[in-house]
Design an enzyme around this catalytic site. Structure first.
Site: not given
Ligand SMILES: Cc1ncc(COP(=O)(O)O)c(C=O)c1O
Length: 378
Positions: A47, A100, A173, A198
């Site tokens: 961890r 998101y 992000d 992604k």
């Molecule tokens: C722009 C964006 N940020 C964060 C996330 C969250 O990521 P995770 O699904 O890996 O927790 C997503 C998920 O679709 C996303 O599209």
């Protein structure tokens, strides 16, 4: 070294014992100590640290141009760890007006209950963020650019200035763009968030997240909580993301080229009423995107004539585009944000139109993609 070289080599020296050119998967939870406290290479428990994860974290820092990279079990785990490191009850966060759905849910349904307030910006521009900031209590300005799913563009350098003027951190992000297309830390951001699920992973075979921090002190604080909170990825997942990053540049070039062709076809299709893609000269964020991105990415959204039922029907009719959540993999995906990825923002200021369809344009032969979409649109 340039991006493509760093993506393949940063954190990935050939294994000193065997010469293996790929970092091994250290599938291990604990490490032999040479006497109490006698750690080999600093590893005591996975961890706290694992060599496969270290390789990924060094690579993440290098490709984003940051001081510290940290890997997490998911994008949301990364977001949560960052927020709980830099915010306290009573603080406030300015958040995107389109984002998101899970990110919004984290602010609205989880952190709100622990006393962290938020205000969505009423748009993607600098003025919208200025209005959302509460000088004194805003500790974080959170930007997603391009946004999910409406592909809104925010000027990172301008909002960094705004955030720093009120003593707040700018978090970006960078999931939709990936560090190949956009490097927020070089534009003044303090932290970058990724869902490595992604484009970074790139093959729809792993869930992961990342934070890259611009300075050592913030990096240390977040690293402390990464261990203290424990939302870390396992060795195999770390290895998958690291392998994905090696080909990020070539994949992104193809995603972008395919998306541009898809946009051309959608824009002239009589059953499409609006196309959202920052590469289009009539997109309101086009100039900013051209300034801060290398190219415009592989995500495209569009509205379908005839409303929600028609949008759902298009999602049902594609064959090459797979109906599914997520994005950024080599295979093309189609989805209905209102009923799928963004169901959690229904009734909120971030609600998305019912006739909206989102595409993650993959790297297949583009003619097959165009034919599939044209057939599905009817
Ligand atoms: C722009 C964006 N940020 C964060 C996330 C969250 O990521 P995770 O699904 O890996 O927790 C997503 C998920 O679709 C996303 O599209």
């Amino acid at each position: 070294m340039q991006f493509e070289t760093l993506a393949i080599h940063a954190g990935q020296e050939p294994d000193p014992t065997t010469g293996a050119v790929v970092p091994p998967i250290y599938q291990v939870s604990t490490y032999k100590q040479d006497g109490v406290g006698g750690l080999r290479g600093g590893y005591e428990y996975s961890r706290s640290g694992n060599p496969t994860r270290t390789a990924l974290e060094e690579c993440l820092a290098a490709v984003e141009g940051g001081r510290r990279g940290l890997a997490f079990a998911s994008g949301l785990a990364a977001e949560d760890t960052l927020l709980r490191t830099v915010c306290r009850p009573g603080d406030h966060v300015a958040i995107p007006g389109d984002a998101y759905g899970g990110t919004y849910r984290l602010f609205d349904r989880v952190h709100q209950e622990w006393g962290l307030d938020h205000t969505p910006a009423a748009g993607h521009g600098v003025d919208a963020y200025r209005d959302a900031i509460r000088p004194g209590s805003t500790k974080v300005v959170w930007v997603e650019t391009p946004t999910n799913p409406l592909l809104g563009i925010t000027d990172i350098a301008a909002v960094a200035q705004l955030a720093h003027d009120v003593g707040a951190l700018l978090v970006v992000d960078n999931t939709f763009a990936s560090p190949y297309l956009q490097q927020p830390l070089s534009l003044g951001a303090d932290a970058v968030v990724h869902s490595t699920t992604k484009y970074m992973g790139g093959h729809s075979d792993v869930v992961g997240g990342a934070l890259v921090l611009a300075d050592d002190e913030l990096g240390e604080r977040v690293a402390y909580n990464q261990n203290a909170m424990g939302a870390v990825p396992g060795p195999f997942d770390s290895w998958l993301v690291l392998r994905g990053i090696k080909t990020l540049g070539v994949r992104m070039d193809r995603h972008c080229a395919n998306a541009e062709r898809v946009v051309e076809v959608l824009a002239s299709h009589p059953r499409v009423t609006e196309v959202f893609y920052p590469g289009r000269p009539d997109h309101p964020g086009h100039e900013v995107a051209a300034k801060q991105m290398r190219a415009f990415g592989g995500m495209v959204s569009f509205r379908v004539a005839g409303g929600e039922q028609e949008a759902l029907a298009v999602c049902d009719r594609t064959e090459v585009f797979i109906l599914g959540e997520s994005l950024g993999g080599v295979e093309s995906l189609i989805e209905h944000p209102g009923r799928m990825t963004h169901a959690s923002v229904a009734g909120s200021p971030l609600e998305v139109p019912g006739d909206l369809v989102r595409l993650s344009v993959g790297i297949e032969a583009v003619d097959d993609l165009l034919e599939d979409l044209t057939r599905a649109l009817g």
